[in-house]
Design an enzyme around this catalytic site. Structure first.
Site, PDB file in Angstrom:
ATOM      1  CB  THR A  79     -25.897  70.027  42.463  1.00 26.75           C
ATOM      2  OG1 THR A  79     -27.192  69.989  43.036  1.00 26.75           O
ATOM      3  CG2 THR A  79     -25.895  69.270  41.158  1.00 26.75           C
ATOM      4  NE  ARG A 156     -35.451  64.624  40.377  1.00 27.98           N
ATOM      5  CZ  ARG A 156     -35.239  63.633  41.232  1.00 27.98           C
ATOM      6  NH1 ARG A 156     -34.768  62.488  40.799  1.00 27.98           N
ATOM      7  NH2 ARG A 156     -35.508  63.785  42.510  1.00 27.98           N
ATOM      8  CG  ASP A 176     -31.074  65.792  27.984  1.00 29.06           C
ATOM      9  OD1 ASP A 176     -31.001  66.456  29.029  1.00 29.06           O
ATOM     10  OD2 ASP A 176     -30.368  64.768  27.782  1.00 29.06           O
ATOM     11  CB  THR A 208     -26.488  71.129  30.085  1.00 23.13           C
ATOM     12  OG1 THR A 208     -25.561  72.229  30.106  1.00 23.13           O
ATOM     13  CG2 THR A 208     -27.546  71.402  29.033  1.00 23.13           C
ATOM     14  CB  ALA A 236     -27.370  75.435  34.437  1.00 23.30           C
ATOM     15  CD  GLU A 266     -20.540  81.423  40.319  1.00 22.98           C
ATOM     16  OE1 GLU A 266     -20.551  80.897  41.448  1.00 22.98           O
ATOM     17  OE2 GLU A 266     -21.343  81.131  39.432  1.00 22.98           O
ATOM     18  CG  HIS A 284     -24.021  80.036  42.364  1.00 21.29           C
ATOM     19  ND1 HIS A 284     -22.900  79.504  41.793  1.00 21.29           N
ATOM     20  CD2 HIS A 284     -24.938  79.025  42.388  1.00 21.29           C
ATOM     21  CE1 HIS A 284     -23.109  78.235  41.490  1.00 21.29           C
ATOM     22  NE2 HIS A 284     -24.361  77.919  41.848  1.00 21.29           N
ATOM     23  N   GLY A 286     -29.330  79.762  43.301  1.00 26.75           N
ATOM     24  CA  GLY A 286     -30.220  78.665  42.899  1.00 26.75           C
ATOM     25  C   GLY A 286     -30.573  77.711  44.025  1.00 26.75           C
TER      26      GLY A 286
HETATM   27  C1  9EZ Z   1     -26.169  69.176  25.492  1.00 25.52           C
HETATM   28  C2  9EZ Z   1     -27.072  68.792  26.473  1.00 25.52           C
HETATM   29  C3  9EZ Z   1     -28.349  69.339  26.493  1.00 25.52           C
HETATM   30  C4  9EZ Z   1     -26.680  67.802  27.472  1.00 25.52           C
HETATM   31  C5  9EZ Z   1     -27.353  67.456  28.618  1.00 25.52           C
HETATM   32  C6  9EZ Z   1     -26.593  66.467  29.210  1.00 25.52           C
HETATM   33  C7  9EZ Z   1     -24.446  65.296  28.601  1.00 25.52           C
HETATM   34  N1  9EZ Z   1     -25.512  66.256  28.416  1.00 25.52           N
HETATM   35  N2  9EZ Z   1     -25.586  67.072  27.369  1.00 25.52           N
HETATM   36  C8  9EZ Z   1     -26.542  70.099  24.535  1.00 25.52           C
HETATM   37  N3  9EZ Z   1     -26.829  65.805  30.356  1.00 25.52           N
HETATM   38  C9  9EZ Z   1     -28.720  70.252  25.543  1.00 25.52           C
HETATM   39  C10 9EZ Z   1     -27.826  70.641  24.563  1.00 25.52           C
END
Ligand code: 9EZ
Length: 523
Positions: A79, A156, A176, A208, A236, A266, A284, A286
């Site tokens: 990713t 996902r 989201d 995110t 993430a 990192e 890291h 994940g």
């Molecule tokens: C922003 C986001 C999710 C979020 C997720 C994605 C562009 N974007 N922004 C703040 N794909 C939660 C809080």
């Protein structure tokens, strides 16, 4: 990037699941596996490579990209593309691909493991056992049943975390900006505005991408709105949870525990977070499962095979135009757009005022995204120093000061298939696709009742009387043949003739006295 690009040497420069090599070789692609190359070795090896596949160790910097003389594609098995200079690749017309979903389940499972580890302090208890202790008072934990988990980012990974933690009896809420409340209700997540989420959560996990809008999503201000003792998970991207704010919240007790798989830097030089007793962390990991690695290796290999075989592409990072470009029904339209660009540039020098592209007909409704780079390819064909393709067409056009604008008209204007119209200054071309062949239907108001196939060497000229005898004379001298002849019907506009020639005329000088305009293009 030609669709059926043959790849005779693809270098896999990081250690990847063996299935990657096998799939590529099975499709007749030449593969060289060499991991752990020094920068100098990579610079030498990349010179004659057609493709490069990396995981995270190889840093594909601009100097590596510049040293590659034949490189068509860079594939990242994983990713994101943090270790690839996408801008440098784009400029050179090199397609960059990744496997955005291959790691999702592994990332989700690690997150769930982190939540359980935080609730029961399993890592800390395990470390105390290894240190020879038997400390039963220090590690009083909490049940997850009935606790609230806030999930920020419901793609996902976020949704897989939700489904799994619901089986522990957790209440899952989240946010989201892209996912609708109806969609998230389907996987049991109630969406709330962020300011309502903070005070409700026992645990907050982020899923995110790292964007300006998500950097420091958890910061001093948002921590202050949370329940005292909230526990935070970041598996993430480093930086979504502000590291300074997290340390302050841990020190004050506002944050009761944190699980970190990712860091701003990192490996992290500053060890204050990692060493905090309520922080558990991983280097890291994940995506570090056999399954994720093999899925990513397989997916990137299959995407490269799709590219070679000219199929529609998934996972392109800088080839938005290529996503749909290779579907069989769009290929002739791309050829048309490029060809009209070449003809337009040959017919007029007035492109600096901008080029307008109009698509007609519902089949071309979303075609602008790949037709514009194709038009740019045609416009720049004779002038650009570099190879222009669908990856760099738009960027190179912008840099050449060419403004290409697009509009769509849902009415098909009498043609079933749709029409593509290009104009610049006073010059306007209309083309369409017949079968799989790009054809010209109209030029500056002159209509061709028999559309002109846009292939081979074409001579376009404008004259009142037919110049056919003169042309045939010239062709004889040049030992070339006339393959076809099209003349526009006489309406109000200009009268144009288009002849297809077996080879280009060395000079149009002898035509000049007889014509208002004449240009020759080889397509
Ligand atoms: C922003 C986001 C999710 C979020 C997720 C994605 C562009 N974007 N922004 C703040 N794909 C939660 C809080």
């Amino acid at each position: 990037m030609a669709p059926a690009a043959a790849l005779s040497k693809v270098l896999i420069s990081d250690s990847l699941d063996p299935c990657c090599k096998e799939i590529l070789q099975g499709a007749g692609i030449g593969v060289l596996e060499k991991s752990g190359l020094s920068k100098e070795q990579l610079l030498a090896e990349i010179k004659d490579c057609d493709g490069l596949i990396v995981r995270s160790a190889t840093k594909v910097t601009a100097d590596i990209i510049d040293a590659a003389e034949k490189l068509q594609v860079i594939g990242r098995a994983g990713t994101g593309v943090d270790n690839v200079d996408v801008e440098a690749a784009t400029r050179k017309g090199i397609l960059v691909m990744n496997t955005p979903t291959g790691n999702s389940l592994s990332a989700a499972e690690l997150t769930c493991g982190m939540i359980m580890s935080l609730a029961r302090q399993i890592p800390q208890a395990a470390a105390s056992m290894k240190a020879g202790k038997w400390d039963r008072k220090k590690f009083m934990g909490m049940e997850l049943q009935g606790k609230t988990l806030g999930i920020l980012g419901l793609g996902r990974i976020g949704r897989e975390v939700a489904i799994r933690m619901q089986s522990f009896g957790m209440k899952t809420i989240g946010y989201d900006p892209i996912i609708t409340p109806e969609e998230s209700a389907a996987f049991g997540v109630e969406q709330l505005p962020l300011e309502r989420i903070w005070p409700l959560c026992d645990f907050i996990t982020v899923h995110t991408p790292l964007l300006p809008s998500t950097t420091g999503l958890l910061n001093d201000t948002t921590f202050a709105q949370c329940r005292r003792g909230v526990q935070v998970i970041n598996c993430a991207r480093g930086g979504i949870v502000d590291e300074g704010a997290l340390l302050r919240a841990l020190q004050s007790g506002q944050c009761g525990g944190a699980a970190l798989d990712v860091f701003t830097e990192e490996p992290p030089k500053d060890k204050d977070l990692v060493n905090h007793p309520n922080v558990i962390s991983c280097p890291h990991l994940g995506a570090s499962t056999k399954e994720a690695q093999s899925r990513c290796g397989r997916e990137i290999a299959m995407q490269i095979v799709d590219l070679v075989q000219g199929r529609a592409l998934a996972g392109t990072v800088n080839g938005q135009a290529l996503g749909s470009a290779y579907a069989s029904h769009t290929k002739p339209w791309i050829a048309l757009a490029r060809t009209l660009g070449i003809v337009l540039r040959a017919l007029t020098q007035q492109v600096n005022g901008g080029v307008q592209v109009v698509t007609h007909g519902s089949t071309l409704q979303k075609a602008g995204s790949y037709l514009i780079p194709a038009v740019a390819m045609g416009l720049l064909k004779e002038t650009a120093q570099k190879t222009v393709n669908l990856v760099n067409g738009l960027l190179l056009a912008q840099e050449a000061g060419l403004k290409i604008t697009t509009t769509h008209n849902d009415r098909a204007l009498g043609s079933e298939e749709g029409l593509l119209q290009l104009s610049a200054g006073t010059c306007m071309l209309t083309g369409s696709v017949q079968g799989d062949v790009a054809v010209l239907r109209e030029l500056n108001g002159a209509v061709f009742n028999h559309p002109v196939p846009l292939t081979g060497t074409l001579l376009f000229y404008r004259s009142k009387p037919s110049l056919l005898p003169t042309i045939i004379g010239l062709l004889g001298k040049a030992k070339a043949e006339l393959l076809s002849y099209h003349r526009s019907s006489i309406l109000t506009g200009e009268e144009w003739s288009v002849t297809s020639l077996s080879s280009a005329l060395p000079s149009l000088q002898e035509l000049k006295p007889h014509v208002a305009e004449a240009v020759q293009v080889t397509l």
